[in-house]
Design a protein around this motif. Structure first.
Motif, PDB file in Angstrom:
ATOM      1  N   SER A   1       0.625  -1.095  -0.107  1.00  0.00           N
ATOM      2  CA  SER A   1       0.090   0.008   0.000  1.00  0.00           C
ATOM      3  C   SER A   1       0.799   1.254  -0.037  1.00  0.00           C
ATOM      4  O   SER A   1       2.131   1.032   0.222  1.00  0.00           O
ATOM      5  CB  SER A   1      -1.037  -0.177   1.258  1.00  0.00           C
ATOM      6  N   ASN A   2       0.217   2.523  -0.159  1.00  0.00           N
ATOM      7  CA  ASN A   2       0.740   3.653  -0.349  1.00  0.00           C
ATOM      8  C   ASN A   2       1.476   3.689  -1.886  1.00  0.00           C
ATOM      9  O   ASN A   2       1.080   4.746  -2.311  1.00  0.00           O
ATOM     10  CB  ASN A   2       1.920   4.037   0.681  1.00  0.00           C
TER      11      ASN A   2
ATOM     12  N   PHE B   1      -0.477   7.732  -0.159  1.00  0.00           N
ATOM     13  CA  PHE B   1      -0.448   7.496   1.262  1.00  0.00           C
ATOM     14  C   PHE B   1      -2.049   7.250   1.731  1.00  0.00           C
ATOM     15  O   PHE B   1      -2.763   8.062   1.352  1.00  0.00           O
ATOM     16  CB  PHE B   1       0.012   8.469   2.178  1.00  0.00           C
ATOM     17  N   ASP B   2      -2.210   5.990   2.162  1.00  0.00           N
ATOM     18  CA  ASP B   2      -3.491   5.595   2.776  1.00  0.00           C
ATOM     19  C   ASP B   2      -4.633   5.450   1.648  1.00  0.00           C
ATOM     20  O   ASP B   2      -5.821   5.221   2.210  1.00  0.00           O
ATOM     21  CB  ASP B   2      -4.091   6.629   3.818  1.00  0.00           C
TER      22      ASP B   2
ATOM     23  N   GLU C   1      -9.028  -4.178  10.351  1.00  0.00           N
ATOM     24  CA  GLU C   1      -7.962  -3.437  10.339  1.00  0.00           C
ATOM     25  C   GLU C   1      -7.489  -2.225  11.170  1.00  0.00           C
ATOM     26  O   GLU C   1      -6.466  -2.187  11.642  1.00  0.00           O
ATOM     27  CB  GLU C   1      -7.776  -3.105   8.564  1.00  0.00           C
TER      28      GLU C   1
ATOM     29  N   HIS D   1      -7.858   2.774   7.433  1.00  0.00           N
ATOM     30  CA  HIS D   1      -7.157   3.127   6.230  1.00  0.00           C
ATOM     31  C   HIS D   1      -7.756   1.871   5.469  1.00  0.00           C
ATOM     32  O   HIS D   1      -7.356   0.774   5.785  1.00  0.00           O
ATOM     33  CB  HIS D   1      -6.183   3.661   6.097  1.00  0.00           C
TER      34      HIS D   1
ATOM     35  N   ASP E   1      -6.283   1.042   2.430  1.00  0.00           N
ATOM     36  CA  ASP E   1      -5.496   0.686   1.238  1.00  0.00           C
ATOM     37  C   ASP E   1      -4.862  -0.572   1.270  1.00  0.00           C
ATOM     38  O   ASP E   1      -4.036  -1.151   0.163  1.00  0.00           O
ATOM     39  CB  ASP E   1      -4.223   2.043   0.959  1.00  0.00           C
ATOM     40  N   ASN E   2      -4.843  -1.453   2.359  1.00  0.00           N
ATOM     41  CA  ASN E   2      -4.515  -2.807   2.493  1.00  0.00           C
ATOM     42  C   ASN E   2      -5.817  -3.541   2.127  1.00  0.00           C
ATOM     43  O   ASN E   2      -5.885  -4.882   1.279  1.00  0.00           O
ATOM     44  CB  ASN E   2      -3.587  -3.177   3.490  1.00  0.00           C
TER      45      ASN E   2
ATOM     46  N   THR F   1       2.870  -0.885  12.744  1.00  0.00           N
ATOM     47  CA  THR F   1       2.125   0.276  11.746  1.00  0.00           C
ATOM     48  C   THR F   1       1.940   1.372  12.833  1.00  0.00           C
ATOM     49  O   THR F   1       2.213   2.788  12.468  1.00  0.00           O
ATOM     50  CB  THR F   1       0.487  -0.096  11.214  1.00  0.00           C
TER      51      THR F   1
ATOM     52  N   ARG G   1       3.389   4.972  11.847  1.00  0.00           N
ATOM     53  CA  ARG G   1       2.268   6.334  11.921  1.00  0.00           C
ATOM     54  C   ARG G   1       2.844   7.256  12.742  1.00  0.00           C
ATOM     55  O   ARG G   1       2.751   8.505  12.658  1.00  0.00           O
ATOM     56  CB  ARG G   1       0.878   5.697  12.066  1.00  0.00           C
TER      57      ARG G   1
ATOM     58  N   ARG H   1       9.760   8.218   7.240  1.00  0.00           N
ATOM     59  CA  ARG H   1       9.967   6.749   7.711  1.00  0.00           C
ATOM     60  C   ARG H   1      11.173   6.117   7.326  1.00  0.00           C
ATOM     61  O   ARG H   1      11.566   5.074   7.799  1.00  0.00           O
ATOM     62  CB  ARG H   1       8.952   5.941   7.112  1.00  0.00           C
TER      63      ARG H   1
ATOM     64  N   GLY I   1       3.600   0.156   2.403  1.00  0.00           N
ATOM     65  CA  GLY I   1       2.982   0.271   3.500  1.00  0.00           C
ATOM     66  C   GLY I   1       3.796   1.012   4.601  1.00  0.00           C
ATOM     67  O   GLY I   1       4.434   1.896   4.100  1.00  0.00           O
ATOM     68  N   GLY I   2       3.690   0.722   5.931  1.00  0.00           N
ATOM     69  CA  GLY I   2       4.519   1.177   6.891  1.00  0.00           C
ATOM     70  C   GLY I   2       5.675   0.583   6.973  1.00  0.00           C
ATOM     71  O   GLY I   2       6.452   1.126   7.846  1.00  0.00           O
TER      72      GLY I   2
HETATM   73  N1  HSE Z   1      -1.079   3.367   4.486  1.00  0.00           N
HETATM   74  C1  HSE Z   1      -0.812   2.574   5.770  1.00  0.00           C
HETATM   75  C2  HSE Z   1       0.366   3.437   6.389  1.00  0.00           C
HETATM   76  C3  HSE Z   1      -0.671   1.390   5.473  1.00  0.00           C
HETATM   77  O1  HSE Z   1       1.287   3.704   5.453  1.00  0.00           O
HETATM   78  O2  HSE Z   1       0.600   3.603   7.613  1.00  0.00           O
HETATM   79  C4  HSE Z   1      -0.047   0.460   6.808  1.00  0.00           C
HETATM   80  O3  HSE Z   1      -0.971  -0.211   7.408  1.00  0.00           O
END
Ligand code: HSE
Length: 309
Positions: free
Chosen positions: A15-16, A21-22, A128, A136, A138-139, A181, A185, A232, A258-259
């Motif tokens: 994801s992302n 993002f999200d 989730e 979110h 996106d996954n 995550t 975040r 990140r 993702g994260g």
């Molecule tokens: N979009 C989310 C993030 C995905 O990047 O925090 C991780 O669960």
């Protein structure tokens, strides 16, 4: 016919995708989670088992959505649940979403009148949210529906499947380390400078337009994360080298999946993707971190019921 037992598989997802993002994601194989539900007398989720997952159904990503679903649908029976995690926890490839999706898909298969897949999205999203602290999609959306998806809105759900240029592949490298995550975040600022937002928005539009028109050069020019990745990257040892290796190997774009700590790279064709997978894994190894890698289609399939009896 009354069904007693169902097992569903839901794939891992990235994801992302650097620019969304999200809101953007797609499945990445072959990893995934399996959830089995067994019909029992009673109501709600009567128990949940599985290695390394919470035994309290209210805290387990696989069962939270299912509990809400049973509460609303009231099918007149309860279930016992078993979760088989194929996706390591805290890996950045949508493990909590896959458990949540597999849970509601398996549960749905036991209902006398199964719901449509798009109705399951809302329930899986609740699962989730338990893991990441934010709803979110996106996954959840790519793991449930398959394909490259844009979650224009998670609640109320507005999920759009985007066209995928046929040669597009995704290489993923997953280092052996855990990054939750909530942690990834937690390092993000709550506001961003306007020029950064404008640049990221232009990049998002470029990636989407490139996918819609098959313009992979536009995708490559646009696939840069100026919003989230800078905050990140330090959480993942070796990130800059892994990204640099992927780009040098010809990847169209490369960023955190993702994260994190998984890192993904979009590539043009299988050969480029295999080469990119290899150099990313090797770059992690140079930092003393064992990593696994794999390649998959960007428009891969979503969750499926594997057994029903
Ligand atoms: N979009 C989310 C993030 C995905 O990047 O925090 C991780 O669960």
């Amino acid at each position: 016919m009354i069904r007693q037992r169902a097992t569903a598989f839901a794939p891992a997802s990235s994801s992302n995708l650097a620019v969304g993002f999200d809101i953007l994601g797609h499945p990445v194989g072959p990893l995934g989670d399996r959830v089995t539900v067994v019909r029992r007398d009673g109501a709600g989720v009567l128990g949940v088992t599985g290695d390394g997952v919470p035994a309290d159904p209210a805290l387990n990503t696989a069962t939270v959505g299912m509990m809400r679903m049973l509460d609303e649908v009231r099918p007149g029976f309860g279930v016992e649940v078993h979760v088989a995690k194929g996706i390591p926890l805290g890996s950045g490839v949508g493990g909590s979403a896959a458990s949540a999706v597999a849970g509601v898909v398996a549960m749905n298969a036991l209902l006398p009148e199964p719901l449509e897949a798009r109705e399951l999205f809302r329930y899986a999203l609740a699962g989730e949210a338990v893991a990441s602290g934010a709803a979110h999609g996106d996954n959840v959306a790519p793991s449930l529906f398959g394909g490259l998806v844009l979650v224009r809105s998670a609640e109320p759900a507005d999920v759009v499947r985007l066209p995928v240029p046929p040669s597009l592949r995704c290489a993923v490298a997953l280092p052996r380390m855990r990054l939750d995550t909530r942690t990834s975040r937690g390092v993000l600022p709550s506001s961003f400078p306007l020029p950064t937002v404008i640049e990221q928005t232009a990049n998002l539009a470029g990636v989407v337009a490139g996918c819609c028109t098959g313009d992979l050069a536009l995708v490559a020019r646009s696939m840069n994360d100026v919003l989230v990745e800078p905050h990140r990257a330090a959480l993942i040892p070796g990130f800059a080298d892994v990204q640099g290796a992927a780009r040098a190997a010809g990847a169209l774009g490369c960023s955190i999946s993702g994260g994190g700590p998984a890192i993904f790279a979009w590539c043009d064709g299988d050969e480029a993707a295999e080469a990119t997978r290899g150099v990313m894994v090797a770059a992690f190894a140079r930092h003393g971190i064992p990593a696994q890698g794999w390649v998959s289609r960007v428009d891969g399939p979503g969750a499926r019921v594997e057994e029903l009896s």
